[in-house]
Design a protein around this motif. Sequence first.
Motif, PDB file in Angstrom:
ATOM      1  N   TYR A   1       0.830  -1.214   0.000  1.00 21.08           N
ATOM      2  CA  TYR A   1       0.000   0.000   0.000  1.00 21.08           C
ATOM      3  C   TYR A   1       0.870   1.272   0.000  1.00 21.08           C
ATOM      4  CZ  TYR A   1      -3.035   3.677   1.844  1.00 21.08           C
ATOM      5  OH  TYR A   1      -3.713   4.853   2.032  1.00 21.08           O
ATOM      6  N   SER A   2       1.942   1.274   0.779  1.00 19.83           N
ATOM      7  CA  SER A   2       2.846   2.431   0.835  1.00 19.83           C
ATOM      8  C   SER A   2       4.269   1.940   1.003  1.00 19.83           C
ATOM      9  CB  SER A   2       2.478   3.377   1.982  1.00 19.83           C
ATOM     10  OG  SER A   2       2.692   2.746   3.229  1.00 19.83           O
ATOM     11  N   ILE A   3       5.209   2.800   0.579  1.00 27.96           N
ATOM     12  CA  ILE A   3       6.635   2.462   0.651  1.00 27.96           C
ATOM     13  C   ILE A   3       7.383   3.667   1.231  1.00 27.96           C
ATOM     14  CG2 ILE A   3       8.700   1.825  -0.644  1.00 27.96           C
ATOM     15  CD1 ILE A   3       6.907   0.538  -2.720  1.00 27.96           C
ATOM     16  N   PRO A   4       7.782   3.595   2.517  1.00 31.02           N
ATOM     17  CA  PRO A   4       8.660   4.629   3.086  1.00 31.02           C
ATOM     18  C   PRO A   4      10.114   4.138   3.076  1.00 31.02           C
ATOM     19  CG  PRO A   4       7.589   3.437   4.862  1.00 31.02           C
ATOM     20  CD  PRO A   4       7.172   2.762   3.568  1.00 31.02           C
ATOM     21  N   VAL A   5      11.028   4.971   2.570  1.00 26.70           N
ATOM     22  CA  VAL A   5      12.451   4.617   2.540  1.00 26.70           C
ATOM     23  C   VAL A   5      13.283   5.833   2.931  1.00 26.70           C
ATOM     24  CG1 VAL A   5      12.237   2.810   0.793  1.00 26.70           C
ATOM     25  CG2 VAL A   5      12.616   5.167   0.079  1.00 26.70           C
ATOM     26  N   GLN A   6      14.495   5.537   3.384  1.00 27.91           N
ATOM     27  CA  GLN A   6      15.474   6.580   3.671  1.00 27.91           C
ATOM     28  C   GLN A   6      16.752   6.241   2.931  1.00 27.91           C
ATOM     29  OE1 GLN A   6      16.011   8.255   7.712  1.00 27.91           O
ATOM     30  NE2 GLN A   6      18.173   7.672   7.526  1.00 27.91           N
TER      31      GLN A   6
ATOM     32  N   THR B   1       8.338   8.931   0.979  1.00 23.62           N
ATOM     33  CA  THR B   1       7.190   8.064   1.246  1.00 23.62           C
ATOM     34  C   THR B   1       6.217   8.181   0.082  1.00 23.62           C
ATOM     35  OG1 THR B   1       7.402   8.325   3.635  1.00 23.62           O
ATOM     36  CG2 THR B   1       5.286   7.542   2.794  1.00 23.62           C
ATOM     37  N   ALA B   2       5.935   7.050  -0.559  1.00 24.05           N
ATOM     38  CA  ALA B   2       4.945   6.982  -1.646  1.00 24.05           C
ATOM     39  C   ALA B   2       3.769   6.143  -1.158  1.00 24.05           C
ATOM     40  CB  ALA B   2       5.558   6.374  -2.897  1.00 24.05           C
ATOM     41  N   SER B   3       2.541   6.699  -1.232  1.00 24.82           N
ATOM     42  CA  SER B   3       1.359   6.026  -0.685  1.00 24.82           C
ATOM     43  C   SER B   3       0.209   6.080  -1.681  1.00 24.82           C
ATOM     44  CB  SER B   3       0.925   6.691   0.633  1.00 24.82           C
ATOM     45  OG  SER B   3       1.970   6.665   1.583  1.00 24.82           O
TER      46      SER B   3
ATOM     47  N   ALA C   1       8.020  -1.737   3.215  1.00 30.00           N
ATOM     48  CA  ALA C   1       6.704  -1.522   2.613  1.00 30.00           C
ATOM     49  C   ALA C   1       5.639  -1.797   3.660  1.00 30.00           C
ATOM     50  CB  ALA C   1       6.524  -2.423   1.396  1.00 30.00           C
ATOM     51  N   ARG C   2       4.393  -1.329   3.377  1.00 24.55           N
ATOM     52  CA  ARG C   2       3.279  -1.538   4.296  1.00 24.55           C
ATOM     53  C   ARG C   2       2.058  -1.943   3.484  1.00 24.55           C
ATOM     54  NH1 ARG C   2       4.992  -0.156   9.129  1.00 24.55           N
ATOM     55  NH2 ARG C   2       6.652   1.388   9.297  1.00 24.55           N
ATOM     56  N   ASP C   3       1.264  -2.819   4.105  1.00 25.94           N
ATOM     57  CA  ASP C   3       0.038  -3.269   3.448  1.00 25.94           C
ATOM     58  C   ASP C   3      -1.095  -2.303   3.778  1.00 25.94           C
ATOM     59  OD1 ASP C   3      -0.700  -3.780   6.037  1.00 25.94           O
ATOM     60  OD2 ASP C   3      -0.470  -5.951   5.905  1.00 25.94           O
ATOM     61  N   PRO C   4      -2.312  -2.497   3.250  1.00 18.12           N
ATOM     62  CA  PRO C   4      -3.425  -1.572   3.543  1.00 18.12           C
ATOM     63  C   PRO C   4      -3.750  -1.465   5.027  1.00 18.12           C
ATOM     64  CG  PRO C   4      -3.937  -2.881   1.617  1.00 18.12           C
ATOM     65  CD  PRO C   4      -2.677  -3.448   2.171  1.00 18.12           C
ATOM     66  N   GLY C   5      -3.425  -2.474   5.828  1.00 20.40           N
ATOM     67  CA  GLY C   5      -3.619  -2.372   7.273  1.00 20.40           C
ATOM     68  C   GLY C   5      -2.452  -1.725   7.985  1.00 20.40           C
ATOM     69  N   LEU C   6      -1.510  -1.160   7.196  1.00 23.70           N
ATOM     70  CA  LEU C   6      -0.317  -0.483   7.700  1.00 23.70           C
ATOM     71  C   LEU C   6       0.585  -1.415   8.484  1.00 23.70           C
ATOM     72  CD1 LEU C   6      -1.794   2.970   8.805  1.00 23.70           C
ATOM     73  CD2 LEU C   6      -0.760   2.331   6.631  1.00 23.70           C
ATOM     74  N   GLN C   7       0.541  -2.705   8.174  1.00 19.22           N
ATOM     75  CA  GLN C   7       1.470  -3.665   8.748  1.00 19.22           C
ATOM     76  C   GLN C   7       2.742  -3.686   7.906  1.00 19.22           C
ATOM     77  OE1 GLN C   7       0.903  -5.192  11.682  1.00 19.22           O
ATOM     78  NE2 GLN C   7      -1.008  -3.995  11.733  1.00 19.22           N
ATOM     79  N   ALA C   8       3.884  -3.811   8.606  1.00 15.89           N
ATOM     80  CA  ALA C   8       5.163  -3.744   7.912  1.00 15.89           C
ATOM     81  C   ALA C   8       5.398  -4.972   7.051  1.00 15.89           C
ATOM     82  CB  ALA C   8       6.288  -3.592   8.929  1.00 15.89           C
ATOM     83  N   ILE C   9       5.984  -4.740   5.869  1.00 15.54           N
ATOM     84  CA  ILE C   9       6.410  -5.801   4.945  1.00 15.54           C
ATOM     85  C   ILE C   9       7.917  -5.669   4.784  1.00 15.54           C
ATOM     86  CG2 ILE C   9       6.198  -6.758   2.629  1.00 15.54           C
ATOM     87  CD1 ILE C   9       3.414  -5.510   2.472  1.00 15.54           C
TER      88      ILE C   9
END
Length: 752
Positions: A647-652, A694-696, A732-740
């Motif tokens: 669902y979203s990808i936050p990176v540094q 962060t891309a969501s 990455a995170r799924d639609p439930g904002l759980q970490a992948i």
Amino acid sequence: MRRLKPAAILLLVLLVIVPTLASDKAKKLYDKGQDAEARQSYVEAYQFYKQAYDLKPKDLRYRSSFERLRFQAAASIVHDGQKLRDQGKLQEAAAEFERAIQIDPSLFIAQQELKQTLQMINDATNPPPQAAGPPNNLERRIKDAGGPVELAPISNVPITVKLTEDSKVIYQTIGQLAGINVLFDPDYTSRRIKVELNGVTLEQALEISALESKTFWRPVTSNTIFVAQDNPAKRKELEQSVLKTFYLSNLSQPTELQDVVNAIRAVLDVQRVQQLLSQNALVVRGTPDQIALAEKLVDDLDKARPEVIVDIAVLQISRDRSRTLGISPPTNGISVSLQSNINTSTTTSTTTGTTTPATSGTGLELNTLGNLNATDFQVSIPSTNLSAIMGDSDTKMLQNPQVRALDNQKATLKIGERVPVATGSFQPGIGGVGINPLVNTQFQYLDVGVNIDVTPHVHADREVTLKITMEISSVVGQSSIGGISQPIIGQKKIEHEIRLSDGESSLIGGIFDDSQTRSLSGIPGLAQIPIIKYLFGQEQTDKEQDETVFAITPHVVRGTEISAMNQRAIDIGTANAIQLREVIPPAPPKGPSVPANPASPAAPANQNPPSGVNPSANFMFDPGVITAVKGKTFAVNLQISGAKNVYSIPVQINYDPSKLQLVNVSNGNFLSQDGQTVALVHREDDTLGNLQVTASRPPGSGGVSGGGTVVTLTFEAKASGQTPLTITRGGARDPGLQAIAVNGAQASVTVQ
């Protein structure tokens, strides 16, 4: 026995000589201390007095001098330490303050200055992190302006959103970007609003949305907020209440406690405040923000009152000179008396039955005038005095009392006597008839001597304002009033208000009396002729000089302790709603920013996947090895492969800012493969070479799987050399904002 006698004699001699030598040495040290004290070298004088006291501890003269100079020496060292600290010499200043504490542990100003100096040294060597807070959560709300329940968003990347939507959708969008849950009040009525958020934090985004939609929110858990319509009834119903008891350590008077209560009620609009005089405490109930601000107010106001020791020197110098010179002529004149022979004759006349004697008294008969000579006269000449007397007397008196007083509290010192003065008399009757022969006289007592009243006020810049009343009086004579002897009291009084620096001496009043009296007595005319006037007259000259000087020196023994937190201005919301806003600084990057082998583009980033999870998705840079020209731009794609339900990808990403400069960040095709609009936010720290992206996907749009380009990064080559591009944190995170979990990646850039 013969051998023991010399030893006994030697021992006896030592027992006599050693104490004598010690006494002589102590006396010499005491004399040196007096000389140093006269030069106002208090530290040196204290050391001499201490050595003398150590040699003769039973001598009260040495002990009193040692104890008296203890404060003066410590205060002098504190002043030296303050000068060193003002010059930036913190270590030397701290050593001076410690030295002052060793001399006089009761000098609180030395302890305060040492604490402040050590804090300055610690701040200079180890600057405290901005986000650090005390262990007490409410205290941290004062420093970080947070609440008892704090949000803990999954992503701390700044939020950038531009939407014109229903307020519920905007709240949900912000919640999805930050990884928090949003709950709404059943009575909440949404409205369509427009928000433009550019690089703001989560709390700022929520506050802006609440301001636009006329709503308010409060945290329920660390990742959940509750939103409701903003009105007093809802706030009273939904806002949290906190109860806390504040124990005051310095304020104890009922008026002082009431001042704090009034401040809390008036400034913070807290109505439920109860003071407990028996416990010297305040019990306050309010919202978390109100309690946090109440704690700040209590900390600001519950301060130890400053204390001052005032050295007062009263110097009185009197000089009387008199001279009497000349001859005192007769004042009664010359008397001449006549001496003559006394002739007595008695004549008896007889009449019938009566005999009458006739007597003639002494006197000067006219027949004897012709026979007068020098022996018949006696001349009496009055006595004449020759005076040549001179008198010259000097009187010096020094009084040096010390007065210790609290800030704004009057201290009184009286040295002298109490003299009775009659104020009235009455003669009572007995039962309304008759007169009582006894007369009752009423008296009141006046303080005669040195009377001093001092009221100090200590300022924050180590200056002291002193309101002083000083009076020196004495009985100079007696006067009979109504048959009662009353004292005649001479008085010298001064009332003054001055402002002095700590340790500064000032003459607050000098009274100088100079009287001259000249009297001449003698024969008129002759007593006025120069030079020879002393043969026919007498001259008396009297000259009296009287000078009184008041000198005063304040010493701050306990200063005003005001910290930076006491002076800090805090945003507390609006007039209708008190609310604290927390500013969260960016989190520092974790792990090394440069790998051990920069030439290996396939080396994964420093990732910490959850325990027991074997990542199946991978990040990669395309291309992995880049050759750039200095001064030109180049692009590199951040790609992902093997992803599922993302669902979203936050990176540094870290890079060398001396060789590369970020120009642009644009969306890729992975998250928008089904046509959805991707929200892209990024924040760059070009001094550290730190880029957070962060891309969501939109809320409610679900996740995507597979692989593709997440973002495209454009850099400009600044300097020649080799530098890596490294993913230091991300996933990455799924639609439930759980970490992948996703394996990291690294690229190598060579600038030519």
